[in-house]
Design a protein around this motif. Sequence first.
Motif: not given
Length: 132
Positions: A16-20, A25-28, A31-35, A59-60
Amino acid sequence: MLLTPFLDQSRIRPDAPALTENGLCLSYAQFLNRAQAVAAALQCLGIRPGHVVAVYLDRGIDAAAAVFGTLLAGACYVPLDLKNPPSRLAFIIEDAGAWAIVGSGTAPTWLSYRPWLDLTTPSDVEPTPITS
């Protein structure tokens, strides 16, 4: 805990999309992988639970990854306003007792001896999987 809902969504709806941001657009899962990559890199710098990490980013998505990565590493974060003058930023970092600073590109010349984590430089550190 701030991370719990995010980790739950990453497990339940990884695609599912988490951030745009600006058409990206990053999926959850992405984004979890980046974090997790930020958390692993911070841990390699010696960041431990309870340490303070300053976040020197607009911000971003990158700032969100830095914040969540810091929290995944067990540290707390101090957001820095890029519009502040260097003397103010240096005071905030010193006053907060920041162990490291997360930013983009080369470390600013006013930055003291603290470690700088450049989010634009790929890391060869493998992120540790997080389970909730």
